[in-house]
Design a protein around this motif. Structure first.
Motif, mmCIF file in Angstrom:
data_model
loop_
_atom_site.group_PDB
_atom_site.id
_atom_site.type_symbol
_atom_site.label_atom_id
_atom_site.label_comp_id
_atom_site.label_asym_id
_atom_site.label_seq_id
_atom_site.Cartn_x
_atom_site.Cartn_y
_atom_site.Cartn_z
ATOM 1 N N ALA A 47 43.408 40.194 -7.845
ATOM 2 C CA ALA A 47 42.735 40.957 -8.306
ATOM 3 C C ALA A 47 42.145 40.622 -9.869
ATOM 4 C CB ALA A 47 43.297 42.233 -8.537
ATOM 5 N N GLN A 48 42.928 39.712 -10.317
ATOM 6 C CA GLN A 48 42.632 39.030 -11.816
ATOM 7 C C GLN A 48 41.611 38.090 -11.801
ATOM 8 O OE1 GLN A 48 45.304 39.774 -10.195
ATOM 9 N NE2 GLN A 48 47.378 39.643 -11.536
ATOM 10 N N ILE A 49 41.075 37.706 -10.806
ATOM 11 C CA ILE A 49 40.106 36.603 -10.717
ATOM 12 C C ILE A 49 38.719 37.264 -11.129
ATOM 13 C CG2 ILE A 49 38.545 35.039 -9.316
ATOM 14 C CD1 ILE A 49 41.190 34.620 -7.371
ATOM 15 N N ARG A 50 38.086 36.680 -12.012
ATOM 16 C CA ARG A 50 36.825 37.408 -12.711
ATOM 17 C C ARG A 50 35.789 36.558 -12.115
ATOM 18 N NH1 ARG A 50 36.188 39.732 -17.509
ATOM 19 N NH2 ARG A 50 37.823 41.068 -16.859
ATOM 20 N N SER A 51 35.784 35.352 -11.775
ATOM 21 C CA SER A 51 34.681 34.483 -11.354
ATOM 22 C C SER A 51 35.143 33.000 -10.838
ATOM 23 C CB SER A 51 33.618 34.431 -12.312
ATOM 24 O OG SER A 51 34.250 34.132 -13.561
ATOM 25 N N MET A 52 34.172 32.148 -10.532
ATOM 26 C CA MET A 52 34.505 31.076 -10.071
ATOM 27 C C MET A 52 33.480 30.331 -10.666
ATOM 28 S SD MET A 52 34.242 29.073 -6.218
ATOM 29 C CE MET A 52 35.923 29.710 -5.757
ATOM 30 N N ILE A 53 34.129 28.899 -11.481
ATOM 31 C CA ILE A 53 33.274 27.602 -11.691
ATOM 32 C C ILE A 53 33.226 26.574 -10.516
ATOM 33 C CG2 ILE A 53 32.723 25.733 -13.273
ATOM 34 C CD1 ILE A 53 32.345 28.465 -14.711
ATOM 35 N N LEU A 54 31.996 26.362 -9.777
ATOM 36 C CA LEU A 54 32.014 25.404 -8.629
ATOM 37 C C LEU A 54 31.461 24.244 -8.924
ATOM 38 C CD1 LEU A 54 32.914 25.070 -5.548
ATOM 39 C CD2 LEU A 54 30.606 25.909 -5.050
ATOM 40 N N VAL A 55 32.430 23.201 -9.095
ATOM 41 C CA VAL A 55 31.967 21.791 -9.654
ATOM 42 C C VAL A 55 31.512 21.082 -8.382
ATOM 43 C CG1 VAL A 55 32.711 19.842 -10.897
ATOM 44 C CG2 VAL A 55 33.629 22.131 -11.381
ATOM 45 N N MET A 56 30.190 20.533 -8.729
ATOM 46 C CA MET A 56 29.470 19.743 -7.571
ATOM 47 C C MET A 56 28.939 18.212 -8.159
ATOM 48 S SD MET A 56 27.291 22.520 -5.501
ATOM 49 C CE MET A 56 27.883 24.004 -4.961
ATOM 50 N N ASP A 57 28.868 17.291 -7.548
ATOM 51 C CA ASP A 57 28.324 16.101 -8.112
ATOM 52 C C ASP A 57 26.639 16.274 -7.781
ATOM 53 O OD1 ASP A 57 27.020 13.502 -8.366
ATOM 54 O OD2 ASP A 57 28.967 12.524 -7.552
ATOM 55 N N ALA A 58 26.041 16.248 -8.956
ATOM 56 C CA ALA A 58 24.667 16.523 -8.978
ATOM 57 C C ALA A 58 23.851 15.384 -8.108
ATOM 58 C CB ALA A 58 24.037 16.335 -10.499
ATOM 59 N N ARG A 59 24.383 14.453 -7.753
ATOM 60 C CA ARG A 59 23.854 13.565 -6.736
ATOM 61 C C ARG A 59 24.091 13.769 -5.244
ATOM 62 N NH1 ARG A 59 27.120 8.405 -8.837
ATOM 63 N NH2 ARG A 59 28.604 10.105 -8.879
ATOM 64 N N ARG A 60 24.956 14.961 -5.254
ATOM 65 C CA ARG A 60 25.524 15.295 -3.940
ATOM 66 C C ARG A 60 25.675 16.905 -3.926
ATOM 67 N NH1 ARG A 60 27.052 10.285 -4.437
ATOM 68 N NH2 ARG A 60 28.987 10.670 -5.516
ATOM 69 N N PRO A 61 24.963 17.523 -4.230
ATOM 70 C CA PRO A 61 25.171 19.086 -4.255
ATOM 71 C C PRO A 61 25.041 19.757 -2.776
ATOM 72 C CG PRO A 61 22.805 18.885 -4.689
ATOM 73 C CD PRO A 61 23.285 17.368 -4.735
ATOM 74 N N PHE A 62 25.744 20.780 -2.821
ATOM 75 C CA PHE A 62 25.685 21.799 -1.841
ATOM 76 C C PHE A 62 26.227 21.037 -0.646
ATOM 77 C CE2 PHE A 62 24.090 24.316 -4.932
ATOM 78 C CZ PHE A 62 24.333 25.773 -4.515
ATOM 79 N N THR A 63 27.275 20.210 -0.567
ATOM 80 C CA THR A 63 27.766 19.436 0.723
ATOM 81 C C THR A 63 28.439 20.835 1.533
ATOM 82 O OG1 THR A 63 30.231 19.441 0.007
ATOM 83 C CG2 THR A 63 28.605 17.593 -0.671
ATOM 84 N N GLU A 64 28.756 20.329 2.850
ATOM 85 C CA GLU A 64 29.093 21.322 3.859
ATOM 86 C C GLU A 64 30.515 22.058 3.295
ATOM 87 O OE1 GLU A 64 30.803 21.578 8.435
ATOM 88 O OE2 GLU A 64 29.899 19.556 7.466
#
Length: 226
Positions: free
Chosen positions: A110-127
């Motif tokens: 319950a304590q989780i407020r949010s997520m920082i999702l780190v992606m390589d700008a050269r390969r974003p949104f992989t599977e």
């Protein structure tokens, strides 16, 4: 505002849900594919060199690592570094343990407020990035995407990377998953986008901010171009 994160220190490592700290302060989780620059991003944000351990062999971080934010005696929040995914060559039983641990942690803590999702700008949104979004998105908490290593791209390359990532994010938001996703370019080496992340974390975690406690905040959509 920047000093808010500079008072950060390692707290504990968790390998089982029973070992999660008995704390009530808000938490922001950092997730990302191995070798996307997650540990380096945490270190730069907190103005420390080795707060989060960046292994020379990506994927070696196999536990949930907690870092407290604020005074030693009275922390105000926690940054949580999740195991990098998609790289480590480990036995299937270990991977199954990670998946079970992370799934339960992300969906029940319950304590989780949010997520920082780190992606390589050269390969974003992989599977695997998409899997994480769908996994965490059901909690209806916000996700902020850092397109890291953007210093390795030309100015035009950065614009294109941001455009591709924004298109992918819109597709998720049309589907209603997650409830809010924001995106920005980031470089730990060149410190591009640093102030934007500081501001967002301040909105999410600072005890005197006007952030609602239930959803992790209605912080404004940040300008993605530093």
């Amino acid at each position: 505002m920047m000093l808010f994160l500079h008072q950060s220190r390692f707290l504990t490592t968790v390998n089982y849900l029973r070992d999660l700290p008995k704390t009530m302060q808000p938490e922001v989780v950092f997730a990302g594919r191995s070798n996307a620059g997650k540990s380096l991003a945490i270190n730069v944000l907190c103005n420390q060199k080795r707060l989060a351990f960046a292994s020379k062999t990506p994927g070696r971080t196999q536990h949930i690592n907690y870092f407290s934010v604020g005074p030693l005696s009275t922390p105000v929040a926690y940054l949580v570094d999740l195991p990098g995914y998609g790289y480590a060559k480990v036995p299937s039983a270990v991977k199954e343990h990670w998946e079970t641990l992370l799934s339960k942690y992300l969906t029940t803590r319950a304590q989780i407020r949010s997520m920082i999702l780190v992606m390589d700008a050269r390969r974003p949104f992989t599977e695997l990035d998409r899997c994480m979004i769908e996994w965490f998105g059901v909690t209806e908490r916000p996700i902020h995407v850092l397109l890291t290593k953007c210093d390795k791209l030309s100015q035009l390359g950065r614009v294109n990377a941001l455009r591709v990532a924004e298109k992918a994010a819109i597709a998720y938001q049309v589907a209603g998953l997650p409830s809010k996703m924001t995106i920005q370019l980031f470089s730990a080496v060149k410190r591009i986008g640093l102030s934007q992340v500081h501001m967002l974390l301040w909105h999410w975690l600072a005890p005197d901010s006007n952030v609602p406690a239930d959803r992790g905040g209605n912080s404004p959509l940040l300008d993605a171009s530093d």
